[in-house]
Design an enzyme around this catalytic site. Structure first.
Site, PDB file in Angstrom:
ATOM      1  N   GLY A  46      27.716  -0.273  -2.669  1.00  0.00           N
ATOM      2  CA  GLY A  46      27.710   1.069  -3.488  1.00  0.00           C
ATOM      3  C   GLY A  46      26.773   2.119  -2.940  1.00  0.00           C
ATOM      4  O   GLY A  46      25.732   1.823  -2.159  1.00  0.00           O
ATOM      5  N   GLY A 102      23.739   3.584  -3.332  1.00  0.00           N
ATOM      6  CA  GLY A 102      22.518   3.644  -4.210  1.00  0.00           C
ATOM      7  C   GLY A 102      21.590   4.609  -4.170  1.00  0.00           C
ATOM      8  O   GLY A 102      20.617   4.749  -5.066  1.00  0.00           O
ATOM      9  N   ARG A 103      21.966   5.629  -3.377  1.00  0.00           N
ATOM     10  CA  ARG A 103      20.902   6.694  -3.399  1.00  0.00           C
ATOM     11  C   ARG A 103      21.860   7.935  -2.901  1.00  0.00           C
ATOM     12  O   ARG A 103      21.291   8.829  -2.303  1.00  0.00           O
ATOM     13  CB  ARG A 103      19.649   6.633  -2.416  1.00  0.00           C
ATOM     14  CG  ARG A 103      20.373   6.229  -0.852  1.00  0.00           C
ATOM     15  CD  ARG A 103      19.165   5.785  -0.081  1.00  0.00           C
ATOM     16  NE  ARG A 103      19.692   5.647   1.245  1.00  0.00           N
ATOM     17  CZ  ARG A 103      19.455   6.600   2.270  1.00  0.00           C
ATOM     18  NH1 ARG A 103      19.117   7.740   2.022  1.00  0.00           N
ATOM     19  NH2 ARG A 103      19.829   6.140   3.578  1.00  0.00           N
ATOM     20  N   LYS A 120      22.733  12.766  -0.198  1.00  0.00           N
ATOM     21  CA  LYS A 120      21.943  11.392   0.264  1.00  0.00           C
ATOM     22  C   LYS A 120      20.507  11.592  -0.129  1.00  0.00           C
ATOM     23  O   LYS A 120      19.888  12.508   0.432  1.00  0.00           O
ATOM     24  CB  LYS A 120      22.199  10.883   1.538  1.00  0.00           C
ATOM     25  CG  LYS A 120      23.439  10.351   1.990  1.00  0.00           C
ATOM     26  CD  LYS A 120      23.512  10.036   3.109  1.00  0.00           C
ATOM     27  CE  LYS A 120      22.873   8.625   3.414  1.00  0.00           C
ATOM     28  NZ  LYS A 120      22.894   8.251   4.979  1.00  0.00           N
ATOM     29  N   ASP A 164      14.572   3.272  -5.501  1.00  0.00           N
ATOM     30  CA  ASP A 164      14.170   4.678  -6.240  1.00  0.00           C
ATOM     31  C   ASP A 164      15.302   5.546  -6.124  1.00  0.00           C
ATOM     32  O   ASP A 164      15.104   6.660  -6.805  1.00  0.00           O
ATOM     33  CB  ASP A 164      12.886   5.428  -5.751  1.00  0.00           C
ATOM     34  CG  ASP A 164      12.597   5.597  -4.204  1.00  0.00           C
ATOM     35  OD1 ASP A 164      13.814   5.602  -3.742  1.00  0.00           O
ATOM     36  OD2 ASP A 164      11.575   5.767  -3.882  1.00  0.00           O
ATOM     37  N   ASP A 215      30.087  -1.954   5.558  1.00  0.00           N
ATOM     38  CA  ASP A 215      30.212  -0.806   4.669  1.00  0.00           C
ATOM     39  C   ASP A 215      29.605   0.433   5.476  1.00  0.00           C
ATOM     40  O   ASP A 215      29.468   1.615   4.834  1.00  0.00           O
ATOM     41  CB  ASP A 215      28.995  -0.947   3.682  1.00  0.00           C
ATOM     42  CG  ASP A 215      27.557  -1.477   4.192  1.00  0.00           C
ATOM     43  OD1 ASP A 215      27.715  -2.610   4.794  1.00  0.00           O
ATOM     44  OD2 ASP A 215      26.445  -0.793   4.222  1.00  0.00           O
ATOM     45  N   ASP A 221      26.456   6.888   8.914  1.00  0.00           N
ATOM     46  CA  ASP A 221      25.115   6.297   8.398  1.00  0.00           C
ATOM     47  C   ASP A 221      24.172   5.948   9.812  1.00  0.00           C
ATOM     48  O   ASP A 221      24.271   4.843  10.125  1.00  0.00           O
ATOM     49  CB  ASP A 221      25.164   5.062   7.801  1.00  0.00           C
ATOM     50  CG  ASP A 221      25.785   5.296   6.267  1.00  0.00           C
ATOM     51  OD1 ASP A 221      25.425   6.321   5.952  1.00  0.00           O
ATOM     52  OD2 ASP A 221      26.580   4.554   5.647  1.00  0.00           O
TER      53      ASP A 221
END
Length: 495
Positions: free
Chosen positions: A95, A97-98, A118, A130, A258, A268
């Site tokens: 998923g 995450g940031r 992002k 974080d 992913d 990405d």
């Protein structure tokens, strides 16, 4: 050309299409506020491509909206859920995450484009991270995506970069934080279908497939066999994309499921790189210790990823498992001949060879081994060869051969098969960029920005990479291969 539905003073991000998916496919939440954001750069060229006015993007309202410092009333930001095979190992829950999907904007030609942040803070998928991104990471993605776009390769893009005014810890040191404002035709991945399959079963996969077909493959939505046709369509787009990567010496570096977009866009850009000297088994990624995602492996991995997608779609093909598997094998089988043809025809264009003879094909098949044996820079070789084809001196090319006699012999054979008509020469130039995002230049741009607050090289590269087939006199230095001490041997995610 201006989008008739968008006022230049208002936020163009007008909808959130992903909330029509099953609730388990996303989590609604707003980005984290940034301490002291500034707009580092706005991609005015991309905004103009979309047919929008740049005025809003340069406003204080845009800075607040794109940095997390907004109340988001009336907006629907989400974090998307997905799974993924990472280096061959399945992770059932990854998923965003940031990242936060802000929604979609409408282009002047009526298309809807995702807008995602992002580095915009923690989400339920952060897994202890974080949720932030480093300035270096977003600069890399900006430059590589602009390079891809300039080369005509389908890709996510960067609409803007925002510095957060905060420092974050990476590799035991504090570095500047930043947010990338990313656009894409779609953020659905093979991993999205893996998540729907493992979490929601057949009904979840069907809902996701119907959504994807409606949004991105409308030409097949009325067919009785739309689900097998969907798998085939995704397979063909992947074949085209990966062949385009390889024909410019690009190595993605992390072809996990992913990171495989179902619409066939490059997505990405972490430890990715363009090759300097050609090596078929070249790897840059620091985390690819077994060369799983080497240059020569990318087509095989693309096919492997499609097999993982096919597994999730089997329940939609046929209630009989054997019949469903046969259907899947047939549909993804389209990938192999499509890739082989696209790559071979692309290599022939790079060589200026139109002949279909067996002898010509054998010559074409041997060109990359010659480059590897002679330690020749991939981009410089084909750029120089194009110059020779256009009437330039043979010395332009021969200087790259360790063995001059071998170079002369190769050129003599090449002239037997190459064509001189204008159409072939034009196609040859359009297949052979003079400029790529050189690893050492990208790394220097990142170092200058993060260590010295100097964005001069970043802006130079950003502009030059938009037109990689024509290089101005002031940017000739950007074409140069790295000196031995400048070579980048490993690249890192840097998130």
């Amino acid at each position: 050309m201006t989008n008739r539905t968008h006022s230049p003073h208002s936020n163009p991000i007008a909808m959130q299409r992903y909330t029509s998916l099953p609730d388990d496919m996303y989590v609604a939440l707003a980005p984290t506020r940034s301490e002291s954001p500034t707009m580092l750069t706005v991609n005015t060229g991309l905004i103009e491509e979309y047919g929008l006015s740049v005025e809003w993007f340069e406003s204080a309202d845009a800075l607040g909206f794109l940095s997390g410092n907004h109340d988001y009333d009336g907006a629907s930001p989400i974090a998307m859920a997905y799974s993924g095979h990472q280096f061959g190992h399945f992770s059932p829950l990854l998923g965003d995450g940031r990242a936060h999907m802000l929604g979609q904007l409408e282009t002047a030609d009526g298309k809807w484009v995702d807008v995602q942040l992002k580095g915009s803070g923690r989400t339920p998928f952060s897994r202890g991270g974080d949720g932030r991104a480093t300035l270096g990471a977003v600069i890399r993605e900006y430059l590589i995506s602009e390079a891809m776009a300039g080369l005509g390769i389908p890709t996510t893009r960067t609409l803007a970069l925002v510095t957060t005014g905060e420092s974050i810890m990476r590799d035991y040191q504090m570095v500047p934080g930043a947010i990338q404002v990313r656009t894409a035709e779609s953020h659905l991945r093979v991993g999205s279908f893996q998540y729907a399959y493992s979490k929601l079963g057949k009904d979840g996969v069907k809902a996701l497939a119907d959504f994807a077909i409606e949004q991105h493959f409308p030409e097949i939505k009325g067919r009785d066999d739309k689900y097998p046709a969907f798998l085939e369509a995704v397979s063909l787009r992947q074949a085209d994309l990966i062949s385009q990567w390889m024909l410019v010496g690009f190595i993605h570096g992390v072809m996990n499921t992913d990171n495989a977009a179902i619409v066939g866009e490059s997505i990405d850009f972490g430890p990715c790189a363009f090759m300097d000297d050609f090596k078929a088994n070249k790897v840059f990624s620091s985390i690819d210790r077994d060369s799983r995602y080497a240059w020569k492996q990318q087509a095989s991995i693309g096919y492997w990823n499609l097999q993982r997608l096919a597994e999730t779609l089997l329940p939609l093909f046929d209630d009989d498992t054997d019949n469903a598997v046969k259907t899947a094998e047939t549909q993804i089988g389209a990938f192999i001949p499509r890739f082989q043809l696209a790559f071979q025809e692309g290599l022939k264009r790079k060589l200026g060879i139109a002949s279909d003879s067996d002898a010509a094909d054998a010559f074409v098949d041997n060109v990359l081994p010659v480059l590897e044996d002679e330690h020749i820079d991939f981009t410089l070789f084909f750029d120089a060869l194009t110059s020779v084809a256009e009437g330039g001196s043979e010395d332009t090319l021969l200087r790259y051969f360790d063995n001059a006699e071998k170079g002369k012999d190769w050129l003599k054979k090449w002239r037997q098969f190459s064509d001189r008509d204008q159409a072939t020469l034009t196609a040859m130039r359009n297949a052979n960029p003079a400029l790529i995002a050189r690893n050492h230049q990208v790394e220097k741009a990142i170092d200058d920005a993060t260590e010295r607050n100097d964005f001069t090289l970043f802006h130079r590269l950003s502009n030059a990479l938009k037109t990689p087939y024509v290089v101005s006199d002031k940017n000739v230095d950007l074409q140069e291969a790295p000196l031995p001490e400048q070579c980048v041997l490993r690249t890192f995610c840097g998130t």
